[in-house]
Design a protein around this motif. Sequence first.
Motif, mmCIF file in Angstrom:
data_model
loop_
_atom_site.group_PDB
_atom_site.id
_atom_site.type_symbol
_atom_site.label_atom_id
_atom_site.label_comp_id
_atom_site.label_asym_id
_atom_site.label_seq_id
_atom_site.Cartn_x
_atom_site.Cartn_y
_atom_site.Cartn_z
ATOM 1 N N VAL A 21 -14.061 70.116 41.864
ATOM 2 C CA VAL A 21 -12.979 70.270 42.833
ATOM 3 C C VAL A 21 -12.020 69.077 42.769
ATOM 4 C CG1 VAL A 21 -12.434 70.351 45.296
ATOM 5 C CG2 VAL A 21 -14.263 71.776 44.383
ATOM 6 N N LEU A 22 -12.561 67.872 42.639
ATOM 7 C CA LEU A 22 -11.701 66.691 42.548
ATOM 8 C C LEU A 22 -10.802 66.752 41.325
ATOM 9 C CD1 LEU A 22 -14.215 63.857 43.539
ATOM 10 C CD2 LEU A 22 -12.226 64.602 44.848
ATOM 11 N N LEU A 23 -11.327 67.273 40.230
ATOM 12 C CA LEU A 23 -10.527 67.357 39.008
ATOM 13 C C LEU A 23 -9.530 68.506 39.070
ATOM 14 C CD1 LEU A 23 -10.094 66.154 36.200
ATOM 15 C CD2 LEU A 23 -11.815 67.750 35.326
ATOM 16 N N ARG A 24 -9.984 69.670 39.541
ATOM 17 C CA ARG A 24 -9.142 70.865 39.492
ATOM 18 C C ARG A 24 -8.168 70.978 40.650
ATOM 19 N NH1 ARG A 24 -14.287 74.680 37.787
ATOM 20 N NH2 ARG A 24 -14.745 73.540 35.859
ATOM 21 N N SER A 25 -8.342 70.165 41.689
ATOM 22 C CA SER A 25 -7.399 70.205 42.807
ATOM 23 C C SER A 25 -6.337 69.124 42.699
ATOM 24 C CB SER A 25 -8.155 70.038 44.141
ATOM 25 O OG SER A 25 -8.767 68.763 44.209
ATOM 26 N N ALA A 26 -6.375 68.333 41.638
ATOM 27 C CA ALA A 26 -5.411 67.241 41.484
ATOM 28 C C ALA A 26 -4.071 67.758 40.978
ATOM 29 C CB ALA A 26 -5.964 66.186 40.525
ATOM 30 N N ARG A 27 -2.994 67.356 41.637
ATOM 31 C CA ARG A 27 -1.641 67.641 41.151
ATOM 32 C C ARG A 27 -1.110 66.473 40.330
ATOM 33 N NH1 ARG A 27 2.528 68.355 44.214
ATOM 34 N NH2 ARG A 27 3.455 70.029 42.967
ATOM 35 N N HIS A 28 -1.668 65.308 40.553
ATOM 36 C CA HIS A 28 -1.304 64.134 39.754
ATOM 37 C C HIS A 28 -2.539 63.247 39.632
ATOM 38 C CE1 HIS A 28 -1.216 61.465 43.295
ATOM 39 N NE2 HIS A 28 -0.687 62.506 43.926
ATOM 40 N N ALA A 29 -2.487 62.302 38.706
ATOM 41 C CA ALA A 29 -3.632 61.440 38.469
ATOM 42 C C ALA A 29 -3.166 60.144 37.833
ATOM 43 C CB ALA A 29 -4.652 62.129 37.555
ATOM 44 N N ALA A 30 -4.010 59.132 37.888
ATOM 45 C CA ALA A 30 -3.791 57.908 37.122
ATOM 46 C C ALA A 30 -4.472 58.089 35.770
ATOM 47 C CB ALA A 30 -4.363 56.702 37.849
ATOM 48 N N TYR A 91 -13.487 57.472 50.363
ATOM 49 C CA TYR A 91 -13.160 58.832 49.949
ATOM 50 C C TYR A 91 -13.638 59.076 48.509
ATOM 51 C CZ TYR A 91 -10.281 59.066 54.113
ATOM 52 O OH TYR A 91 -9.850 59.070 55.426
ATOM 53 N N PRO A 92 -14.051 60.309 48.211
ATOM 54 C CA PRO A 92 -14.572 60.589 46.860
ATOM 55 C C PRO A 92 -13.494 60.514 45.791
ATOM 56 C CG PRO A 92 -14.420 62.622 48.151
ATOM 57 C CD PRO A 92 -14.139 61.492 49.094
ATOM 58 N N ARG A 93 -13.890 60.088 44.607
ATOM 59 C CA ARG A 93 -12.981 60.043 43.465
ATOM 60 C C ARG A 93 -13.786 60.240 42.196
ATOM 61 N NH1 ARG A 93 -14.662 55.554 46.674
ATOM 62 N NH2 ARG A 93 -14.944 53.693 45.389
ATOM 63 N N LEU A 94 -13.096 60.641 41.148
ATOM 64 C CA LEU A 94 -13.734 60.986 39.881
ATOM 65 C C LEU A 94 -12.987 60.310 38.744
ATOM 66 C CD1 LEU A 94 -15.887 62.929 38.464
ATOM 67 C CD2 LEU A 94 -13.944 64.468 38.112
ATOM 68 N N THR A 95 -13.726 59.601 37.903
ATOM 69 C CA THR A 95 -13.168 59.048 36.669
ATOM 70 C C THR A 95 -13.702 59.873 35.504
ATOM 71 O OG1 THR A 95 -13.026 56.806 37.563
ATOM 72 C CG2 THR A 95 -12.994 57.032 35.168
ATOM 73 N N LEU A 145 -18.683 60.038 39.050
ATOM 74 C CA LEU A 145 -18.308 60.514 40.374
ATOM 75 C C LEU A 145 -18.771 59.519 41.425
ATOM 76 C CD1 LEU A 145 -17.410 62.665 42.498
ATOM 77 C CD2 LEU A 145 -19.711 63.652 42.272
ATOM 78 N N ASN A 146 -17.850 59.102 42.259
ATOM 79 C CA ASN A 146 -18.182 58.318 43.443
ATOM 80 C C ASN A 146 -17.856 59.184 44.644
ATOM 81 O OD1 ASN A 146 -18.215 56.484 45.658
ATOM 82 N ND2 ASN A 146 -17.943 54.775 44.239
ATOM 83 N N GLY A 147 -18.895 59.707 45.272
ATOM 84 C CA GLY A 147 -18.693 60.602 46.399
ATOM 85 C C GLY A 147 -18.526 59.888 47.722
ATOM 86 N N GLY A 148 -18.368 58.571 47.691
ATOM 87 C CA GLY A 148 -18.322 57.754 48.898
ATOM 88 C C GLY A 148 -19.395 56.681 48.781
ATOM 89 N N PHE A 149 -19.517 55.822 49.759
ATOM 90 C CA PHE A 149 -20.458 54.711 49.673
ATOM 91 C C PHE A 149 -21.885 55.210 49.411
ATOM 92 C CE2 PHE A 149 -17.168 52.604 52.389
ATOM 93 C CZ PHE A 149 -16.800 51.663 51.441
ATOM 94 N N GLY A 150 -22.510 54.668 48.353
ATOM 95 C CA GLY A 150 -23.899 54.997 48.048
ATOM 96 C C GLY A 150 -24.096 56.345 47.400
ATOM 97 N N ARG A 151 -23.020 56.972 46.925
ATOM 98 C CA ARG A 151 -23.133 58.304 46.320
ATOM 99 C C ARG A 151 -22.457 58.290 44.949
ATOM 100 N NH1 ARG A 151 -20.364 62.405 49.828
ATOM 101 N NH2 ARG A 151 -21.345 63.868 48.378
ATOM 102 N N ALA A 152 -23.150 57.731 43.967
ATOM 103 C CA ALA A 152 -22.613 57.623 42.611
ATOM 104 C C ALA A 152 -23.409 58.519 41.671
ATOM 105 C CB ALA A 152 -22.658 56.176 42.137
#
Length: 249
Positions: A21-30, A91-95, A145-152
């Motif tokens: 969802v994090l990847l497919r819902s992105a309209r822009h990215a770094a 907040y969750p983020r994905l590299t 994936l970092n889903g928030g603190f303590g969720r890697a």
Amino acid sequence: MKDQPSPLRETDDDARKLARVLLRSARHAAIAVLAPETGFPFVSRVLVATDIDGIPVILVSQLSAHTRALARDPRASLLTGEPGKGDPLAYPRLTTQCLAEPVEHSSPFYARIRARFLARHPKAKLYIDFPDFLFFRLKPEQASLNGGFGRAYHLEGNDLVIQSAANEEIAAGAAATVRDLVERHPDVEESLATRLKAPKSGSWRICGIDPSGFDMICGDFLLRYEFETLSVDADHICSNISKIAYSIP
């Protein structure tokens, strides 16, 4: 000296779904690339869409530094996930580490990718056909994936790709599928927006479908919904969407 516990959690289906969802819902990215002159990482911002198999797609100018870097070395990392109010690290983020594959105008996938990109970024119509612009598919190799603190979590590239024999068939009829669905159910997009608690900023429309889910857009907002199981054909997608829109909560 005692071994330090791993900071990574065991990757489960919930983590995979969040990453998709994090990847497919992105309209822009770094995007981070390797500068050919120095070898240093070079970071820029790009617009993002997805191909029918969920692989992220970017449209870039051949005059830009990151495009020249990708032409020399196809390795890149894509950071997706939007912060909200308060601590941005909560907040969750994905590299996603990717290999960039240029999409030539002669490619059989070019028209499909162009259409899917414009559905998500209609303002790109102003420059999408300029001769110095081109598409890259960013094939995921692995992801963090970092889903928030303590969720890697660590993910493999295939965790982010839609593995379906129906991809090409669904892609070929995607526009007609959405058009027929809306003609049969004129309120389906409004019902979906209500059911999925989309921001009330205007009229929402379905801007993309694939075997794994669908995308809706309204201005600068994009909403991604993932099905519980892969759809096997266009009828299955319509059935899944209708159930989400009209089922009793």
